[in-house]
Design an enzyme around this catalytic site. Structure first.
Site: not given
Ligand SMILES: O=C(OP(=O)(O)O)[C@H](O)COP(=O)(O)O
Length: 259
Positions: A11, A62, A89, A188
């Protein structure tokens, strides 16, 4: 031989991506920049002549908002959007809400890297004393899942993400791909990494160096057995993409707060 094309998309930037906090199962909307990223992604896909027949998202806003903005920019608002918690995620357990750079100062960059990028290390579980526990588990969306709330994760390694995602991939997404439908998965950073690991046969060690920037479509070409047959393509300006990847990697660096 390449038989199917599949797009994965992390996203657009969310408010907590910007604040460098582990967001995970906290439901944050896109930032202004994240909205633009999603719209630009849709415009790019349209310009390049791609079309979708179905979009799969997590049940976090998101990823859904990103799917909507991409479809709108492509003039494909009518395309079905199917949502499942299994694309959520990774559940970051008690790390949820914490700032990565502050964690790196406190525990060291290596520890934060292990938490973020190791394949089979599960972070400490979230419990009722955590400031976001009730917000997550009292949310009505989690009453709609195919497992009861008490059985939903309290923390996950990337391996555990893949374990809960694969049954959904096999039962629901694969049949659409086999029907030659053009599929977009709007999810995610880590749910996409888990799926990439599976489709590209990436080793437990090598997956640590795979980083996905927000809002960049990832094109996969799959063979008859739904295995990747070509290097993944991140579409867009390659210099900007590399800079965005570096930015995500640097989120785990210790930074001393300015006084
Ligand atoms: O919510 C998250 O990922 P997202 O922004 O893809 O939904 C995580 O906090 C990503 O964290 P990371 O890059 O430390 O694995």
């Amino acid at each position: 031989m390449s038989k199917y094309k599949l797009f994965l998309l992390r996203h657009g930037e969310g408010a907590w991506n910007k604040e460098n906090r582990f967001c995970s199962w906290v439901d944050q909307k896109l930032s202004e920049n994240g909205v633009t990223e999603a719209q630009d992604c849709g415009k790019l896909l349209k310009e390049q002549g791609y079309k979708f027949d179905i979009v799969f998202t997590s049940i976090l806003s998101r990823s859904i908002q990103t799917a909507w903005l991409v479809l709108e920019a492509m003039g494909l608002e009518w395309v079905p959007v199917v949502k499942a918690w299994r694309l959520n995620e990774r559940h970051y357990g008690s790390l949820i809400g914490l700032n990565r750079a502050e964690m790196a100062l406190l525990h060291g960059e290596e520890k934060v890297k292990l938490w973020r990028r190791s394949y089979d290390i599960t972070p400490p579980v979230i419990d009722e004393s955590h400031p976001y526990y009730h917000e997550i588990y009292n949310d009505r969306r989690y009453t709609t899942c195919d497992v009861p709330i008490e059985k939903l994760p309290r923390a996950e390694s990337l391996k555990e993400v893949l374990d809960r995602l694969l049954p959904y991939w096999d039962s629901t997404i694969v049949p659409e791909i086999r029907k030659e439908r053009n599929v977009l998965i709007s999810a995610h950073g880590n749910s996409c990494r888990a799926l990439l690991k599976h489709l590209e046969g990436i080793s437990d060690e090598d997956i640590a160096s795979v980083t996905l920037p927000t809002g960049i479509p990832v094109l996969l070409e799959l063979d008859e057995n739904l295995r990747s047959v070509k290097p993944r393509q991140l579409l867009g300006d390659q210099a900007k993409i590399q800079a965005a990847i570096k930015k995500v990697e640097d989120q785990g660096k210790a930074k001393v707060k300015k006084m």
